[in-house]
Scaffold this active site. Sequence first.
Site, PDB file in Angstrom:
ATOM      1  N   HIS A 101       0.831  -1.210   0.000  1.00 46.37           N
ATOM      2  CA  HIS A 101       0.000   0.000   0.000  1.00 46.37           C
ATOM      3  C   HIS A 101       0.860   1.253   0.000  1.00 46.37           C
ATOM      4  O   HIS A 101       2.074   1.188   0.214  1.00 46.37           O
ATOM      5  CB  HIS A 101      -0.927   0.015   1.224  1.00 46.37           C
ATOM      6  CG  HIS A 101      -0.193   0.108   2.534  1.00 46.37           C
ATOM      7  ND1 HIS A 101       0.464  -0.964   3.099  1.00 46.37           N
ATOM      8  CD2 HIS A 101      -0.009   1.149   3.383  1.00 46.37           C
ATOM      9  CE1 HIS A 101       1.017  -0.590   4.234  1.00 46.37           C
ATOM     10  NE2 HIS A 101       0.756   0.692   4.434  1.00 46.37           N
ATOM     11  N   ASP A 103       0.546   4.810   2.029  1.00 43.12           N
ATOM     12  CA  ASP A 103      -0.240   5.474   3.072  1.00 43.12           C
ATOM     13  C   ASP A 103      -0.945   6.707   2.520  1.00 43.12           C
ATOM     14  O   ASP A 103      -0.376   7.472   1.737  1.00 43.12           O
ATOM     15  CB  ASP A 103       0.684   5.963   4.201  1.00 43.12           C
ATOM     16  CG  ASP A 103       1.370   4.819   4.930  1.00 43.12           C
ATOM     17  OD1 ASP A 103       0.834   3.710   4.963  1.00 43.12           O
ATOM     18  OD2 ASP A 103       2.465   5.068   5.477  1.00 43.12           O
ATOM     19  N   ARG A 269       5.227   5.826  14.580  1.00 42.70           N
ATOM     20  CA  ARG A 269       5.183   6.415  13.228  1.00 42.70           C
ATOM     21  C   ARG A 269       4.729   7.869  13.275  1.00 42.70           C
ATOM     22  O   ARG A 269       3.697   8.175  13.856  1.00 42.70           O
ATOM     23  CB  ARG A 269       4.226   5.601  12.360  1.00 42.70           C
ATOM     24  CG  ARG A 269       4.343   5.920  10.892  1.00 42.70           C
ATOM     25  CD  ARG A 269       3.377   5.110  10.057  1.00 42.70           C
ATOM     26  NE  ARG A 269       2.193   5.887   9.771  1.00 42.70           N
ATOM     27  CZ  ARG A 269       1.187   5.477   8.997  1.00 42.70           C
ATOM     28  NH1 ARG A 269       1.234   4.279   8.441  1.00 42.70           N
ATOM     29  NH2 ARG A 269       0.152   6.236   8.772  1.00 42.70           N
TER      30      ARG A 269
HETATM   31  C1  SIN Z   1       2.876   0.984   7.908  1.00 39.30           C
HETATM   32  O1  SIN Z   1       2.274   0.474   6.993  1.00 39.30           O
HETATM   33  O2  SIN Z   1       2.899   2.192   8.076  1.00 39.30           O
HETATM   34  C2  SIN Z   1       3.627   0.110   8.891  1.00 39.30           C
HETATM   35  C3  SIN Z   1       4.893  -0.402   8.329  1.00 39.30           C
HETATM   36  C4  SIN Z   1       5.596  -1.314   9.280  1.00 39.30           C
HETATM   37  O3  SIN Z   1       5.119  -1.526  10.393  1.00 39.30           O
HETATM   38  O4  SIN Z   1       6.639  -1.846   8.916  1.00 39.30           O
END
Ligand code: SIN
Length: 278
Positions: A101, A103, A269
Amino acid sequence: MISNAIEIRPSAGAVGAELHGIDLAQDLSGETIAAIRAALGQWGVVFFRDQRLSEARHIALAERFGTININRFFRAVEGWPQIAEVRKEPEQTKNIGGGWHTDHSYDQIPALGSILYAREVPAFGGDTMFASMYAAYDALSDGMKHTLGGLRAVHSSRHVFGPTAQRDGDGRLGNADAATQDAVHPVVIAHPETGRKALYVNPGFTIHFEGWTAEESRGLLETLYRHAMRPEFSCRFTWRDGSLAFWDNRSTWHLAVNDYHGQRRLMHRITLEGVALH
Ligand code: SIN
């Protein structure tokens, strides 16, 4: 490659590079920030090792690159609304971001990218894969490039973050009622900073081409996804405690590999606001 005492070690041919010689907990010079930005533009994702970042320093670092986007679906770290938690506990089987994906492609103004910092990683597994949408675009035939150049696609968050998707939720996501808007973007974008063309559809959030039904769109989207998943367009990053990845959502896809059941993985994040895509 060494510039300004920063060593750039490419992770693979098309995407990803480790940057060495930078302590992200320090107040970085404008020159260092510019060097990181340039590497991000070129490699799509940059990785750092052995960083020691408090939540406040993680935020301070992100703010050097833009305005923080407060994620409306992820649970935030307590006391730090700017930081989204990407967590999988030993008893959980589903991870977050386990399919390819990009984001925020469901937003009218998609996020620039994210800065993901490893707080607790499993003893093995839990890598993140990245794929270059520059490389995917470049490798298409002229005929396909021409066709895609005239198309736009609809992206949505409803099927991932909406009430139906969150019905059996475990508290890691929330605010399902905010998954209401869809967004339309060109299928091929010119990257807002580098000007390079990138393929901008993704299996996570793209639902159909504008003016086409989902059924009509499926075949071409699947062809593009199969093409974009070619191994030579990707890299794979193995996390250690203190590792950090900074990726660009406009030129990459990513996927969190879910192969560490029974272990905890906890990442913080921070996502940065982007600009409209053309
Ligand atoms: C995400 O899709 O933002 C998470 C990526 C990850 O946890 O490695």
